[in-house]
Design an enzyme around this catalytic site. Structure first.
Site, PDB file in Angstrom:
ATOM      1  N   ASP A 212      50.537   7.498   4.634  1.00 54.88           N
ATOM      2  CA  ASP A 212      51.712   7.948   3.889  1.00 54.88           C
ATOM      3  C   ASP A 212      52.402   6.810   3.153  1.00 54.88           C
ATOM      4  O   ASP A 212      53.558   6.930   2.760  1.00 54.88           O
ATOM      5  CB  ASP A 212      52.705   8.625   4.836  1.00 54.88           C
ATOM      6  CG  ASP A 212      53.207   7.687   5.932  1.00 54.88           C
ATOM      7  OD1 ASP A 212      52.638   6.578   6.082  1.00 54.88           O
ATOM      8  OD2 ASP A 212      54.161   8.056   6.647  1.00 54.88           O
ATOM      9  N   CYS A 215      51.258   2.753   6.202  1.00 56.67           N
ATOM     10  CA  CYS A 215      50.184   2.515   7.171  1.00 56.67           C
ATOM     11  C   CYS A 215      50.218   1.103   7.756  1.00 56.67           C
ATOM     12  O   CYS A 215      49.919   0.921   8.941  1.00 56.67           O
ATOM     13  CB  CYS A 215      48.819   2.805   6.553  1.00 56.67           C
ATOM     14  SG  CYS A 215      48.392   1.797   5.122  1.00 56.67           S
ATOM     15  N   HIS A 321      43.868   1.043   2.930  1.00 62.78           N
ATOM     16  CA  HIS A 321      44.477   1.562   4.158  1.00 62.78           C
ATOM     17  C   HIS A 321      44.358   0.554   5.296  1.00 62.78           C
ATOM     18  O   HIS A 321      43.379  -0.192   5.384  1.00 62.78           O
ATOM     19  CB  HIS A 321      43.782   2.864   4.561  1.00 62.78           C
ATOM     20  CG  HIS A 321      44.447   3.597   5.680  1.00 62.78           C
ATOM     21  ND1 HIS A 321      45.716   4.139   5.578  1.00 62.78           N
ATOM     22  CD2 HIS A 321      44.020   3.881   6.937  1.00 62.78           C
ATOM     23  CE1 HIS A 321      46.032   4.733   6.712  1.00 62.78           C
ATOM     24  NE2 HIS A 321      45.031   4.587   7.561  1.00 62.78           N
TER      25      HIS A 321
END
Length: 345
Positions: A212, A215, A321
């Site tokens: 979101d 991370c 990520h």
């Protein structure tokens, strides 16, 4: 001089990282050192790569078997009482607590202080051949309420096998930067597969973190507090570290620093390697970031002043990520799935 193995490094299997051979596109182990320039606030980065060593095994299966043998050896040592470190003792650090109060940050404070030559905690100059991430500059934030100051006690430093191997690395010049451009879709797929293979090789698993925009901070929260839900508190603490020590970090941000701070305050703003360094400095811990880069298996981030021997371990699917990583079988149990405790009458 003798070295005692770092228990956390043994637990994670990080002392074996040098033999990672999943790619032939360069060395798989890299650490970067930010060094002070002549102006005190500017700096440059030196990144080191492991050179091929004759006699190391090439076959991934052999490497994996070696790693499993090493894990068995460590398990036998723990069973015999040689290593008294337990998962509970690793978690039981006196970190700042998410419920503690925090003063309003306001405008970033400009603290002028010249950078000193890096020294270790014993006052000896560090080996210039060891390339490690570390920003130069001031030592700490201005005095604030006791509740908002890190209270992690400084422990005696214990160099791991990883640290000894990093001494053999040859640094090269590199330019520091914040987040780069996202890779193409095809590159993302191949990078993710490369990262997965590296984690699998060393018996590490990811605690999947929500994507979101928070991370990095969720992953740090998971490593510090065994829950990603304190990410807002971690972000607040890191932004304060950046604000109160701007002379350390400002030279690495290619934009107006106050604008950078305002952006980092926002929920969902992506963290970068500057915020990782600030987190390492704030909590006084070393970080190992397993990456998906072709020529970099992992990055070691060192705090300006180490306060704990604990390791923070993350995975970085490059520019996409972050996840929190653990040895197989040690993933924290989600709050809703913890076993109920009953009183015995």
């Amino acid at each position: 001089m003798g070295y005692e193995p770092d228990p956390d490094a043994l637990r994670w299997g990080l002392h074996d990282l040098e033999v990672c051979t999943l790619t032939n596109a360069g060395s798989c182990s890299s650490v970067t050192r930010y060094e002070s320039g002549g102006g005190g606030t500017q700096g440059y980065v030196r990144e080191g790569y492991n050179q091929p060593v004759t006699g190391y095994v090439d076959n991934d299966a052999v490497i994996a078997q070696f790693y499993q043998d090493e894990l068995s050896r460590v398990a036998r040592a723990e069973a015999s009482g040689i290593n008294s470190l337990s998962p509970t003792s690793v978690v039981a650090q006196d970190w700042p607590h998410p419920h503690q109060g925090q003063e309003n940050q306001g405008e970033a404070i400009d603290i002028t202080q010249e950078s000193d030559i890096l020294h270790n905690h014993n006052g000896n100059m560090e080996d210039k051949n060891v390339a490690r991430i570390r920003f130069e500059g001031g030592q700490s934030s201005p005095s604030r309420d006791d509740d908002s100051v890190c209270s992690v006690e400084i422990e005696e430093e214990s160099w791991s096998e990883v640290g000894k191997r990093l001494n053999q690395m040859i640094p090269i010049a590199h330019v520091p930067k914040i987040n780069g451009e996202l890779p193409s879709e095809d590159e993302q797929i191949s990078d993710h597969e490369r990262l997965f293979q590296r984690l699998q090789l060393y018996g590490l698993v990811e605690n999947k973190i929500e994507g979101d925009g928070n991370c990095q901070f969720r992953s740090l929260s998971d490593q510090l507090y065994r829950s990603p839900e304190h990410h807002n508190f971690v972000r607040e603490q890191v932004v304060n570290q950046l604000a109160y020590n701007r002379e350390i970090y400002e030279g690495y941000v290619p934009m107006a620093y106050n604008d950078y701070l305002k952006a980092m305050k926002r929920n969902g703003e992506w963290g970068d390697h500057v915020t990782l360094q600030a987190a390492a400095d704030l909590f006084g811990v070393r970080m190992f970031v397993i990456t998906s880069f072709k020529d970099t298996c992992y990055i070691e981030i060192l705090p300006h002043f180490q306060k704990s021997n604990r390791l923070i371990c993350l995975s970085f699917w490059a520019e996409v990520h972050y996840n929190s990583i653990y040895p197989e079988g040690e993933l924290p149990i989600p709050e809703g799935k913890k076993k109920k405790k009953y009183w015995v009458f």
